[in-house]
Design an enzyme around this catalytic site. Structure first.
Site, PDB file in Angstrom:
ATOM      1  N   SER A 114      -4.410 -10.533 -12.766  1.00 50.62           N
ATOM      2  CA  SER A 114      -4.921  -9.568 -13.761  1.00 50.62           C
ATOM      3  C   SER A 114      -3.789  -8.785 -14.395  1.00 50.62           C
ATOM      4  O   SER A 114      -3.801  -8.553 -15.615  1.00 50.62           O
ATOM      5  CB  SER A 114      -5.914  -8.568 -13.176  1.00 50.62           C
ATOM      6  OG  SER A 114      -6.390  -8.941 -11.950  1.00 50.62           O
ATOM      7  N   HIS A 120       0.832  -1.213   0.000  1.00 44.62           N
ATOM      8  CA  HIS A 120       0.000   0.000   0.000  1.00 44.62           C
ATOM      9  C   HIS A 120       0.869   1.268   0.000  1.00 44.62           C
ATOM     10  O   HIS A 120       0.474   2.303   0.540  1.00 44.62           O
ATOM     11  CB  HIS A 120      -0.996  -0.014   1.163  1.00 44.62           C
ATOM     12  CG  HIS A 120      -2.074  -1.048   0.968  1.00 44.62           C
ATOM     13  ND1 HIS A 120      -3.203  -0.797   0.218  1.00 44.62           N
ATOM     14  CD2 HIS A 120      -2.152  -2.341   1.350  1.00 44.62           C
ATOM     15  CE1 HIS A 120      -3.949  -1.900   0.195  1.00 44.62           C
ATOM     16  NE2 HIS A 120      -3.327  -2.852   0.864  1.00 44.62           N
ATOM     17  N   TYR A 163     -10.204  -0.983  -0.583  1.00 46.27           N
ATOM     18  CA  TYR A 163      -8.930  -0.523  -1.156  1.00 46.27           C
ATOM     19  C   TYR A 163      -9.032   0.967  -1.495  1.00 46.27           C
ATOM     20  O   TYR A 163      -8.163   1.769  -1.143  1.00 46.27           O
ATOM     21  CB  TYR A 163      -8.615  -1.353  -2.405  1.00 46.27           C
ATOM     22  CG  TYR A 163      -7.282  -1.057  -3.064  1.00 46.27           C
ATOM     23  CD1 TYR A 163      -6.153  -1.821  -2.771  1.00 46.27           C
ATOM     24  CD2 TYR A 163      -7.154  -0.029  -3.997  1.00 46.27           C
ATOM     25  CE1 TYR A 163      -4.937  -1.573  -3.396  1.00 46.27           C
ATOM     26  CE2 TYR A 163      -5.947   0.234  -4.617  1.00 46.27           C
ATOM     27  CZ  TYR A 163      -4.842  -0.541  -4.316  1.00 46.27           C
ATOM     28  OH  TYR A 163      -3.639  -0.282  -4.939  1.00 46.27           O
ATOM     29  N   ASP A 185       2.492   1.956  -3.122  1.00 46.06           N
ATOM     30  CA  ASP A 185       2.689   2.344  -4.538  1.00 46.06           C
ATOM     31  C   ASP A 185       1.803   3.521  -4.953  1.00 46.06           C
ATOM     32  O   ASP A 185       2.233   4.351  -5.749  1.00 46.06           O
ATOM     33  CB  ASP A 185       2.583   1.147  -5.500  1.00 46.06           C
ATOM     34  CG  ASP A 185       1.234   0.451  -5.526  1.00 46.06           C
ATOM     35  OD1 ASP A 185       0.376   0.746  -4.664  1.00 46.06           O
ATOM     36  OD2 ASP A 185       1.044  -0.393  -6.422  1.00 46.06           O
ATOM     37  N   GLU A 207      -6.402  -0.844 -16.200  1.00 47.76           N
ATOM     38  CA  GLU A 207      -7.052  -1.356 -14.986  1.00 47.76           C
ATOM     39  C   GLU A 207      -7.816  -0.246 -14.253  1.00 47.76           C
ATOM     40  O   GLU A 207      -8.954  -0.430 -13.820  1.00 47.76           O
ATOM     41  CB  GLU A 207      -6.007  -1.994 -14.053  1.00 47.76           C
ATOM     42  CG  GLU A 207      -6.632  -2.594 -12.827  1.00 47.76           C
ATOM     43  CD  GLU A 207      -5.985  -3.889 -12.366  1.00 47.76           C
ATOM     44  OE1 GLU A 207      -5.125  -4.436 -13.081  1.00 47.76           O
ATOM     45  OE2 GLU A 207      -6.364  -4.352 -11.279  1.00 47.76           O
ATOM     46  N   SER A 244     -10.104 -17.645 -23.652  1.00 45.70           N
ATOM     47  CA  SER A 244      -9.268 -18.071 -22.531  1.00 45.70           C
ATOM     48  C   SER A 244      -9.473 -19.558 -22.270  1.00 45.70           C
ATOM     49  O   SER A 244     -10.621 -20.038 -22.234  1.00 45.70           O
ATOM     50  CB  SER A 244      -9.640 -17.286 -21.273  1.00 45.70           C
ATOM     51  OG  SER A 244      -9.092 -17.935 -20.150  1.00 45.70           O
ATOM     52  N   ASP A 268       2.041  -3.960  -9.554  1.00 47.48           N
ATOM     53  CA  ASP A 268       1.845  -5.294 -10.122  1.00 47.48           C
ATOM     54  C   ASP A 268       2.243  -5.343 -11.596  1.00 47.48           C
ATOM     55  O   ASP A 268       2.898  -6.277 -12.053  1.00 47.48           O
ATOM     56  CB  ASP A 268       0.379  -5.718  -9.968  1.00 47.48           C
ATOM     57  CG  ASP A 268      -0.088  -5.634  -8.528  1.00 47.48           C
ATOM     58  OD1 ASP A 268       0.770  -5.549  -7.628  1.00 47.48           O
ATOM     59  OD2 ASP A 268      -1.309  -5.647  -8.308  1.00 47.48           O
TER      60      ASP A 268
END
Ligand code: GLA
Length: 384
Positions: A128, A34, A224, A36, A160, A67, A172
């Site tokens: 993701s 937490h 979040y 970034d 995202e 997929s 990420d």
């Protein structure tokens, strides 16, 4: 599934062989949680688990997606119809990357895509981001866009944040795009400057275990975003651009200035001490003191649990049980509210420790966790 099989499945689906096959890994974060979205420091490394994508370009404005991991046929999307937050399915991640590239002015005229992933989903291991990065890298190569890895990571983050609609930071995507085998990535998320720090646990007789609690985390759930908004409030109250700008040495004075803003005080304290912990871990690794990072990881967990409040009973049980059974350090990793923990332990303690965690979960009536060893693996690359 290997690159060859993914290419073969692509050929079955679309009638011709793919122009190439690319891979991008999931990640685990060693320390720096937490931080970034506060312009701070992080230290992830890539997992051997990855998304493999077979891809060909098209020139007719159509994107076809399939997929191996979803029981669905081929999805067909028109480039002109791509719109932020119009898609709640897995296809939003790859489509979002195409959208972000085109929004940034890059000429991408379509694609046929078949994906297969070994990154556990909902486990806080960046499944993701791996999907986003593999698509960005494939299109960068196929369309000769000439973008650098960090630029691809930024575009994936935009996909995202804006297209999928989840307000995550840049860790990420950068980890998946930029990590190197045998190294952890010390990343400054303000300017994306990077240092690859050798992280050879085996040479020290150590192991890093990932324990997936199987509690699915969900970032869009709002918690979040609330933490992120709280951090931004803290920065505004302190008159800085981001919490990264509060020096560790001035933390107490900064907290005093926040008066009775109890919640903001907790958030600020976590972020500033966590940035400091990343720097401490980097220093210890540089001087070859790998074992000594253990207590710093454990301190990080306490801060995430008590100050940032993003842990959960399952994560706390992994950490507590691991420490009681000889682990050198343990902490939750990733966004929290479920997902995974990391445990640093001597190789000789791994079996006892794994058994102890499994037994503790059974006794508490929790789902059996998935435990595996994490070895720093290569970042995204073309594989065929
Ligand atoms: C998630 C987000 C990252 C980061 C972590 C917490 O993984 O995607 O950007 O904020 O949570 O460190």
């Amino acid at each position: 599934m290997g690159a060859q099989q993914v290419a073969e499945r692509f050929t079955e689906l679309y009638g011709t062989a793919p122009q190439g096959v690319w891979a991008a890994p999931g990640r685990v974060n060693l320390i720096g949680e937490h931080t970034d979205y506060n312009d701070g420091f992080v230290m992830p490394f890539a997992l051997p688990h990855q998304v493999i994508a077979a891809v060909s370009g098209r020139d007719d404005g159509v994107v076809r997606l399939h997929s191996a991991d979803v029981e669905d046929g081929v999805a067909e999307l028109s480039l002109d119809a791509l719109a932020p937050q119009s898609d709640r399915e897995w296809t939003a991640y790859p489509a979002g990357v195409v959208w972000a590239l085109r929004q940034a002015g890059h000429e991408v005229t379509g694609a046929d895509i078949h994906l297969s992933s070994t990154v556990p989903t909902g486990a806080g291991l960046s499944s993701s981001a791996a999907v986003e990065v593999v698509i960005a890298l494939a299109l960068n190569d196929l369309y000769g866009l000439g973008l650098q890895r960090w630029q691809l990571a930024r575009l994936c983050q935009r996909a995202e944040n804006v297209y999928v609609g989840v307000p995550t930071g840049i860790m990420d995507q950068t980890a998946s795009a930029c990590c190197e085998s045998g190294h952890a990535l010390f990343l400054d998320t303000r300017d994306l400057s990077q240092q690859h720090i050798p992280f050879d646990l085996a040479a020290e007789g150590l192991r890093l275990l990932v324990v997936d609690t199987r509690v699915k985390h969900a970032h869009s759930g709002g918690e979040y975003g609330k933490r992120r908004a709280g951090c931004e409030k803290g920065a505004a109250l302190l008159g800085v651009d981001a919490l990264r700008d509060v020096p560790y040495a001035e933390l107490d004075a900064a907290l005093a200035r926040l008066g009775d803003e109890e919640e903001v005080i907790r958030l600020v304290r976590h972020v500033v001490t966590e940035d400091h912990r990343v720097e401490r871990v980097v220093g210890l690794l540089r001087s070859g003191e790998i074992r000594a990072i253990g207590p710093v990881l454990t301190e990080g967990h306490a801060s995430l649990r008590d100050d940032f409040r993003v842990s959960c009973p399952e994560l706390d049980l992994v950490v507590g049980t691991a420490l009681a059974n000889g682990a050198l350090g343990a902490r939750m990793t990733g966004g929290g509210f479920g997902g995974s923990a990391v445990v640093l332990a001597a190789a000789t303690d791994v079996d006892t420790l794994t058994k102890a965690v499994e037994e503790a979960f059974a006794a508490a009536g929790f789902t059996t966790p998935r435990v595996f060893e994490a070895v720093p693996s290569p970042g995204a690359r073309r594989v065929e």
